[in-house]
Design an enzyme around this catalytic site. Structure first.
Site, PDB file in Angstrom:
ATOM      1  CE  LYS A  29       3.719   9.132 -21.330  1.00 58.36           C
ATOM      2  NZ  LYS A  29       3.539   8.000 -20.039  1.00 58.36           N
TER       3      LYS A  29
ATOM      4  CE  LYS B 252     -15.632  35.168 -31.931  1.00 59.41           C
ATOM      5  NZ  LYS B 252     -15.776  34.202 -30.844  1.00 59.41           N
TER       6      LYS B 252
ATOM      7  CG  ASN C 149     -12.859  22.182 -26.646  1.00 58.53           C
ATOM      8  OD1 ASN C 149     -13.881  21.662 -26.838  1.00 58.53           O
ATOM      9  ND2 ASN C 149     -12.444  22.686 -27.849  1.00 58.53           N
TER      10      ASN C 149
ATOM     11  CE  LYS D 275     -14.437  33.625 -37.052  1.00 58.52           C
ATOM     12  NZ  LYS D 275     -14.132  32.418 -36.512  1.00 58.52           N
TER      13      LYS D 275
ATOM     14  CG  PHE E 253     -22.820  27.513 -32.434  1.00 60.68           C
ATOM     15  CD1 PHE E 253     -23.485  27.062 -33.469  1.00 60.68           C
ATOM     16  CD2 PHE E 253     -23.510  27.583 -31.238  1.00 60.68           C
ATOM     17  CE1 PHE E 253     -24.547  26.549 -33.497  1.00 60.68           C
ATOM     18  CE2 PHE E 253     -24.710  27.129 -31.124  1.00 60.68           C
ATOM     19  CZ  PHE E 253     -25.472  26.579 -32.244  1.00 60.68           C
TER      20      PHE E 253
ATOM     21  CG  ASP F 143      -9.195  29.355 -31.364  1.00 55.15           C
ATOM     22  OD1 ASP F 143      -9.738  29.387 -32.475  1.00 55.15           O
ATOM     23  OD2 ASP F 143      -9.743  29.685 -30.111  1.00 55.15           O
TER      24      ASP F 143
HETATM   25  O1  PMT Z   1     -20.659  20.462 -27.352  1.00 57.27           O
HETATM   26  P1  PMT Z   1     -21.521  20.903 -26.428  1.00 57.27           P
HETATM   27  O2  PMT Z   1     -20.947  20.448 -25.040  1.00 57.27           O
HETATM   28  O3  PMT Z   1     -23.081  20.755 -26.492  1.00 57.27           O
HETATM   29  O4  PMT Z   1     -21.280  22.484 -26.225  1.00 57.27           O
HETATM   30  C1  PMT Z   1     -21.812  23.266 -27.212  1.00 57.27           C
HETATM   31  C2  PMT Z   1     -20.689  24.518 -27.676  1.00 57.27           C
HETATM   32  C3  PMT Z   1     -20.542  25.282 -26.474  1.00 57.27           C
HETATM   33  C4  PMT Z   1     -19.522  23.809 -27.822  1.00 57.27           C
HETATM   34  C5  PMT Z   1     -21.187  25.192 -28.839  1.00 57.27           C
HETATM   35  O5  PMT Z   1     -22.426  25.439 -28.561  1.00 57.27           O
HETATM   36  C6  PMT Z   1     -20.549  26.427 -29.180  1.00 57.27           C
HETATM   37  O6  PMT Z   1     -20.743  27.451 -28.804  1.00 57.27           O
HETATM   38  N1  PMT Z   1     -19.742  26.034 -30.124  1.00 57.27           N
HETATM   39  C7  PMT Z   1     -18.672  27.167 -30.825  1.00 57.27           C
HETATM   40  C8  PMT Z   1     -17.491  27.075 -29.769  1.00 57.27           C
HETATM   41  C9  PMT Z   1     -16.282  27.903 -30.251  1.00 57.27           C
HETATM   42  O7  PMT Z   1     -15.361  27.396 -30.782  1.00 57.27           O
HETATM   43  O8  PMT Z   1     -16.425  29.133 -30.256  1.00 57.27           O
HETATM   44  P2  PMT Z   1     -15.407  30.237 -31.041  1.00 57.27           P
HETATM   45  O9  PMT Z   1     -16.000  31.647 -30.620  1.00 57.27           O
HETATM   46  O10 PMT Z   1     -13.977  30.030 -30.458  1.00 57.27           O
HETATM   47  O11 PMT Z   1     -15.642  30.174 -32.619  1.00 57.27           O
HETATM   48  C10 PMT Z   1     -16.538  30.725 -33.371  1.00 57.27           C
HETATM   49  C11 PMT Z   1     -16.849  29.871 -34.462  1.00 57.27           C
HETATM   50  O12 PMT Z   1     -15.625  29.609 -35.309  1.00 57.27           O
HETATM   51  C12 PMT Z   1     -17.546  28.519 -34.090  1.00 57.27           C
HETATM   52  O13 PMT Z   1     -18.170  28.456 -34.965  1.00 57.27           O
HETATM   53  C13 PMT Z   1     -16.415  27.653 -34.565  1.00 57.27           C
HETATM   54  O14 PMT Z   1     -16.646  26.051 -34.900  1.00 57.27           O
HETATM   55  C14 PMT Z   1     -15.352  28.396 -35.619  1.00 57.27           C
HETATM   56  N2  PMT Z   1     -14.055  28.163 -35.363  1.00 57.27           N
HETATM   57  C15 PMT Z   1     -13.158  28.479 -34.561  1.00 57.27           C
HETATM   58  C16 PMT Z   1     -11.755  28.229 -34.615  1.00 57.27           C
HETATM   59  C17 PMT Z   1     -11.068  27.567 -35.670  1.00 57.27           C
HETATM   60  N3  PMT Z   1     -10.039  27.469 -35.726  1.00 57.27           N
HETATM   61  N4  PMT Z   1     -12.015  27.370 -36.694  1.00 57.27           N
HETATM   62  C18 PMT Z   1     -13.251  27.276 -36.625  1.00 57.27           C
HETATM   63  O15 PMT Z   1     -14.071  27.241 -37.765  1.00 57.27           O
END
Ligand code: PMT
Length: 414
Positions: free
Chosen positions: A290, A339, A211, A343, A325, A280
């Site tokens: 490859k 969330k 991403n 969580k 986040f 995810d």
């Molecule tokens: O890196 P930059 O370019 O500065 O951009 C910052 C950002 C936009 C990446 C950052 O601010 C941000 O929003 N990060 C979380 C992005 C995200 O994965 O959001 P989510 O809604 O998909 O996940 C929610 C939370 O679960 C996040 O804290 C994530 O780290 C966590 N997660 C998600 C999926 C997974 N399999 N395991 C996780 O721990």
């Protein structure tokens, strides 16, 4: 907390070394950061760089003579140290290090340091054999015991044409340690784990799913936590960023690697902040070779990755603060609340990724903070400033307070 250097009185002590010219650039940067810089030069320093250089770059008079005639009411050797918020001694020569360790007051710089109670950051720079000599090492240990922050010199080719350690470190590193001694020590003795950047889920040795995360938000959080005195572990997916000063960076590639590293580091952490954009899903199968494009199916089979944040929430020890986040483009408050509860989080920063000045890759950000007691919309600002504000809320949560400024039911949204 905006620019920590603004309005701070910083005494820069310059000793006799060929590296003195580098510190001219540092003084210039501190002045641009709106610090009040007073340069104190030893007699030997004046053999390498003229006082006029430092005067022009700092915008202030340069001090070197303890007995300069300044009128009866002024005593530079006491006043400079007494009024300082921090002292930076760079380059610090073996001679000055020995004098400071012995508590001597033989010149204006030594006297200023002895008369001051401000924090001292000291950057030794000298020939590597002088640096490694047991006398110098014992003197540095003594200064550490006094509470001075001693930065290890860099290695490389020296002015004396010898290879070894003894060079001044990079300014970015020195600046962060200076920022740390100027910042409130609210996280001293605390361990903070931050995850940052994207993960890469390989399809084969050439291709991966990933991403747009640059890591900027997570790295800013790691820097902000370090500045407040924390021991910081930064678990980072692949980014183009340099490791922040003083932070232990653990590089990872995949979501599984990130899960292992974060869960291990979090076991004894006081705070865990998950700013990483974890993939995810991963390709259901990864090929060692490859894959020829003709053999890649039009539809990719995916497998779901572990949700690291959810696992952290399930294992959370009493007193540990867990910050998530969420990257969202709509329904910020509802998604944040969902969330937060699902969580087991203490705080979630809902990141608006719909606009141009917020979210992935850019230097600015806009987040809605949601806690168990309410929500608060932070202004659109730099990621550095956003990180400082989030760390402020973490400090409040650690103290058992509700995160300052979070207004229950205020309904404000990004
Ligand atoms: O890196 P930059 O370019 O500065 O951009 C910052 C950002 C936009 C990446 C950052 O601010 C941000 O929003 N990060 C979380 C992005 C995200 O994965 O959001 P989510 O809604 O998909 O996940 C929610 C939370 O679960 C996040 O804290 C994530 O780290 C966590 N997660 C998600 C999926 C997974 N399999 N395991 C996780 O721990």
């Amino acid at each position: 907390m905006g620019n920590i250097f603004a309005g701070k009185n910083i005494v820069v002590g310059v000793c006799g070394s060929i590296a003195a010219f580098k510190v001219a650039g540092w003084v210039s940067d501190l002045a641009k950061l709106e610090a009040q810089v007073s340069v104190v030069m030893t007699a030997a320093a004046g053999r390498f760089v003229t006082p006029l250089t430092f005067a022009a770059l700092s915008g202030n008079e340069v001090h070197s003579d303890m007995f300069a005639d300044r009128g009866q009411e002024r005593m530079d050797h006491i006043g400079l140290g007494r009024d300082a918020d921090a002292l930076l001694i760079a380059p610090a020569s073996a001679n000055t290090i020995a004098a400071l360790a012995a508590g001597l007051a033989g010149d204006l710089l030594q006297t200023t340091v002895l008369a001051s109670r401000a924090p001292v950051v000291l950057c030794p720079a000298m020939n590597s054999r002088m640096y490694r000599h047991p006398a110098t090492q014992a003197n540095l240990d003594r200064l550490r015991h006094f509470g001075y922050t001693i930065l290890d010199p860099d290695s490389g080719m020296m002015a004396c044409r010898e290879e070894g350690e003894g060079r001044l470190p990079e300014w970015e590193m020195v600046r962060e340690y200076l920022a740390r001694v100027l910042s409130p020590p609210q996280l001293v003795g605390r361990k903070v784990v931050v995850s940052a950047g994207p993960t890469r889920e390989p399809l084969d040795p050439a291709r991966f799913l990933s991403n747009r995360s640059s890591g900027k938000m997570g790295y800013a959080l790691a820097r902000a936590a370090f500045r407040r005195g924390a021991e910081v572990v930064l678990v980072s997916g692949p980014t183009a960023l340099s490791a922040p000063a003083g932070v232990r960076r653990v590089p990872v590639q995949t979501a599984e690697e990130m899960a292992v590293a974060v869960l291990a580091a979090a076991a004894d952490a006081d705070v865990v902040i998950k700013a990483a954009a974890v993939a995810d899903f991963r390709p259901a199968e990864t090929s060692r070779e490859k894959v020829k494009k003709e053999r890649i199916a039009a539809t990719l089979q995916l497998a779901r990755n572990r949700d690291i944040l959810r696992e952290l929430g399930e294992r959370k020890a009493a007193g540990q603060i867990l910050v998530g986040f969420a990257a969202e483009s709509a329904d910020f408050l509802a998604e944040g609340q969902r969330k937060l509860a699902a969580k087991n989080l203490d705080l979630i920063a809902v990141n608006d990724i719909g606009g141009t000045g917020s979210g992935f890759e850019v230097d600015s950000n806009q987040v809605l903070l949601v806690s168990r007691t309410g929500q608060e919309s932070l202004p659109q600002t730099s990621k550095e400033h956003t990180a400082e504000m989030i760390i402020d809320r973490v400090v409040a949560l650690l103290a058992g307070a509700s995160p300052g400024g979070v207004v229950p039911g205020s309904g404000c949204q990004v």
